[in-house]
Design an enzyme around this catalytic site. Sequence first.
Site, PDB file in Angstrom:
ATOM      1  N   ARG A 227      -1.830  13.291   1.634  1.00 42.23           N
ATOM      2  CA  ARG A 227      -2.315  12.942   2.969  1.00 42.23           C
ATOM      3  C   ARG A 227      -3.340  13.979   3.430  1.00 42.23           C
ATOM      4  O   ARG A 227      -3.250  15.152   3.054  1.00 42.23           O
ATOM      5  CB  ARG A 227      -1.154  12.931   3.969  1.00 42.23           C
ATOM      6  CG  ARG A 227      -0.359  11.647   3.945  1.00 42.23           C
ATOM      7  CD  ARG A 227      -1.180  10.471   4.493  1.00 42.23           C
ATOM      8  NE  ARG A 227      -0.458   9.221   4.452  1.00 42.23           N
ATOM      9  CZ  ARG A 227      -0.564   8.283   3.506  1.00 42.23           C
ATOM     10  NH1 ARG A 227      -1.390   8.467   2.493  1.00 42.23           N
ATOM     11  NH2 ARG A 227       0.104   7.162   3.573  1.00 42.23           N
ATOM     12  N   HIS A 275      -9.803   7.218  -0.381  1.00 41.25           N
ATOM     13  CA  HIS A 275      -8.383   6.812  -0.285  1.00 41.25           C
ATOM     14  C   HIS A 275      -8.124   5.587  -1.191  1.00 41.25           C
ATOM     15  O   HIS A 275      -7.686   4.535  -0.730  1.00 41.25           O
ATOM     16  CB  HIS A 275      -7.982   6.482   1.163  1.00 41.25           C
ATOM     17  CG  HIS A 275      -6.493   6.482   1.371  1.00 41.25           C
ATOM     18  ND1 HIS A 275      -5.897   6.907   2.538  1.00 41.25           N
ATOM     19  CD2 HIS A 275      -5.476   6.105   0.560  1.00 41.25           C
ATOM     20  CE1 HIS A 275      -4.571   6.782   2.435  1.00 41.25           C
ATOM     21  NE2 HIS A 275      -4.296   6.287   1.240  1.00 41.25           N
TER      22      HIS A 275
HETATM   23  P1  NDP Z   1       8.592   9.784  -2.226  1.00 41.34           P
HETATM   24  O1  NDP Z   1       9.182   9.752  -0.856  1.00 41.34           O
HETATM   25  O2  NDP Z   1       9.179   8.931  -3.297  1.00 41.34           O
HETATM   26  O3  NDP Z   1       8.648  11.298  -2.787  1.00 41.34           O
HETATM   27  C1  NDP Z   1       8.339  12.398  -1.992  1.00 41.34           C
HETATM   28  C2  NDP Z   1       8.486  13.659  -2.828  1.00 41.34           C
HETATM   29  O4  NDP Z   1       8.084  14.796  -2.050  1.00 41.34           O
HETATM   30  C3  NDP Z   1       9.940  13.920  -3.264  1.00 41.34           C
HETATM   31  O5  NDP Z   1       9.964  14.490  -4.555  1.00 41.34           O
HETATM   32  C4  NDP Z   1      10.416  14.958  -2.235  1.00 41.34           C
HETATM   33  O6  NDP Z   1      11.448  15.813  -2.699  1.00 41.34           O
HETATM   34  C5  NDP Z   1       9.144  15.748  -2.035  1.00 41.34           C
HETATM   35  N1  NDP Z   1       9.157  16.445  -0.744  1.00 41.34           N
HETATM   36  C6  NDP Z   1       9.196  15.907   0.499  1.00 41.34           C
HETATM   37  N2  NDP Z   1       9.193  16.885   1.430  1.00 41.34           N
HETATM   38  C7  NDP Z   1       9.161  18.047   0.753  1.00 41.34           C
HETATM   39  C8  NDP Z   1       9.148  19.405   1.140  1.00 41.34           C
HETATM   40  N3  NDP Z   1       9.194  19.781   2.429  1.00 41.34           N
HETATM   41  N4  NDP Z   1       9.110  20.364   0.182  1.00 41.34           N
HETATM   42  C9  NDP Z   1       9.094  20.007  -1.132  1.00 41.34           C
HETATM   43  N5  NDP Z   1       9.100  18.730  -1.572  1.00 41.34           N
HETATM   44  C10 NDP Z   1       9.133  17.767  -0.632  1.00 41.34           C
HETATM   45  O7  NDP Z   1       7.045   9.504  -2.058  1.00 41.34           O
HETATM   46  P2  NDP Z   1       6.039   8.758  -3.055  1.00 41.34           P
HETATM   47  O8  NDP Z   1       6.042   9.466  -4.356  1.00 41.34           O
HETATM   48  O9  NDP Z   1       6.314   7.301  -3.066  1.00 41.34           O
HETATM   49  O10 NDP Z   1       4.646   8.956  -2.284  1.00 41.34           O
HETATM   50  C11 NDP Z   1       4.171  10.228  -1.945  1.00 41.34           C
HETATM   51  C12 NDP Z   1       2.979  10.119  -1.006  1.00 41.34           C
HETATM   52  O11 NDP Z   1       1.809   9.709  -1.708  1.00 41.34           O
HETATM   53  C13 NDP Z   1       3.062   9.067   0.114  1.00 41.34           C
HETATM   54  O12 NDP Z   1       3.902   9.483   1.156  1.00 41.34           O
HETATM   55  C14 NDP Z   1       1.614   8.959   0.544  1.00 41.34           C
HETATM   56  O13 NDP Z   1       1.345   9.965   1.509  1.00 41.34           O
HETATM   57  C15 NDP Z   1       0.843   9.296  -0.737  1.00 41.34           C
HETATM   58  N6  NDP Z   1       0.138   8.113  -1.258  1.00 41.34           N
HETATM   59  C16 NDP Z   1      -1.225   8.164  -1.407  1.00 41.34           C
HETATM   60  C17 NDP Z   1      -1.927   7.096  -1.916  1.00 41.34           C
HETATM   61  C18 NDP Z   1      -3.395   7.180  -2.141  1.00 41.34           C
HETATM   62  O14 NDP Z   1      -4.019   6.166  -2.492  1.00 41.34           O
HETATM   63  N7  NDP Z   1      -4.001   8.352  -2.014  1.00 41.34           N
HETATM   64  C19 NDP Z   1      -1.248   5.853  -2.308  1.00 41.34           C
HETATM   65  C20 NDP Z   1       0.177   5.891  -2.131  1.00 41.34           C
HETATM   66  C21 NDP Z   1       0.823   6.995  -1.626  1.00 41.34           C
HETATM   67  P3  NDP Z   1      12.875  15.230  -3.192  1.00 41.34           P
HETATM   68  O15 NDP Z   1      12.619  14.618  -4.537  1.00 41.34           O
HETATM   69  O16 NDP Z   1      13.721  16.431  -3.307  1.00 41.34           O
HETATM   70  O17 NDP Z   1      13.296  14.228  -2.155  1.00 41.34           O
HETATM   71  C1  OXD Z   2      -0.698   5.171   1.061  1.00 43.58           C
HETATM   72  C2  OXD Z   2      -1.031   3.987   0.310  1.00 43.58           C
HETATM   73  O1  OXD Z   2       0.444   5.307   1.501  1.00 43.58           O
HETATM   74  O2  OXD Z   2      -2.234   3.715   0.200  1.00 43.58           O
HETATM   75  O3  OXD Z   2      -1.587   6.018   1.195  1.00 43.58           O
HETATM   76  O4  OXD Z   2      -0.135   3.361  -0.240  1.00 43.58           O
END
Ligand code: NDP
Ligand code: OXD
Length: 312
Positions: A227, A275
């Site tokens: 993000r 994005h």
């Molecule tokens: P998930 O919720 O499945 O995973 C989040 C991960 O981050 C987990 O491993 C979690 O740890 C870790 N985490 C969360 N908070 C912390 C913290 N404070 N310290 C350390 N680790 C932390 O998310 P997704 O993998 O599905 O997606 C991740 C992000 O990717 C989305 O929220 C979005 O912002 C971004 N995204 C971007 C896109 C793009 O086109 N650029 C497209 C889709 C998504 P734990 O495993 O221990 O819970």
């Molecule tokens: C996001 C997406 O969460 O594009 O950024 O899925």
Amino acid sequence: MRLVIKSGGPQALPEWREHFAEFAPGLQVCGQHEPLDDPSEVGYALVWEPDPGWLASLSGLKLIISSGAGVDHILADPRRPEHVPIARLVMQETADEMSEFVLAAALAITKEFKRYTNDQAICRWDTPEVPRMMRDMRVGVMGLGALGAATATLLARTGFPTAGWSRSVAGLPGVESYAGAQQLPEFLARTDILVCLLPGTEVTRGILCAETFAQLPRGAALINVGRGSHMVEGDVIDALDSGQLSQAVLDVFDTEPLPAGSPLWRHPGVLITPHCAATPTRRERARYVAELIRRCEAGEPLPNLYDPAKGY
Ligand code: NDP
Ligand code: OXD
């Protein structure tokens, strides 16, 4: 059963309708811009950046479905109905797209493609003395969730020495695991290419800052596909200018589209993408949403729900 959509604008509605007619023929689909006789009949909302207060006006909502994997754009609405669960839209296609995007970015960084693009613009021929190989570039993935885990696994399998950092310890084959604030310094110290795939939360806001960059080896690179809120943009620019960071591939920004006046657009060390790291097709999203609605109606457990206790 009625689904209201705010994703892609009014122009996307015919395509959404076509796909839902295929995957959920009984579902009534309307757009946010269309007048509703009775808003309480809406059971499902598929949304991207819903207008503040709008979801609260749909009193019969059973499920809010994010049109992407992140939910921060929904949580930003202070009046959202907190009793309604939120489903994150995470599919195999999302994980595949993200993994390939990050692999391509990591290879472009390793082989310095941005430098050659800059050199080409001024007809400069400058052959590197020493080739850089994947095996020399240690990648560190922040966030090992649905997308981070798939990405780290592909990077490791391809030949990048890969580690991941998350809240809890992960057991991914071939990927070194670091967890929690305590192990962050150790993780950063061994990372030549830092990939951010964290969710946007209050805790992760601003995590890509001067203090973090200072703990990376000098000349490390950054790939931010998480993000825009993760980045302190001024600190990214300062770190690039000082040489602490050598390159950055940036896909997400605090303000999107990235304003024309942003210095990031013109920085020689930065590759900007709009994005687009993982944007599954509307057809695949409709297929997934139709299945979510079917499960919800059948009282079956739903995958990838937002967890208010964790904040993501
Ligand atoms: P998930 O919720 O499945 O995973 C989040 C991960 O981050 C987990 O491993 C979690 O740890 C870790 N985490 C969360 N908070 C912390 C913290 N404070 N310290 C350390 N680790 C932390 O998310 P997704 O993998 O599905 O997606 C991740 C992000 O990717 C989305 O929220 C979005 O912002 C971004 N995204 C971007 C896109 C793009 O086109 N650029 C497209 C889709 C998504 P734990 O495993 O221990 O819970
Ligand atoms: C996001 C997406 O969460 O594009 O950024 O899925």
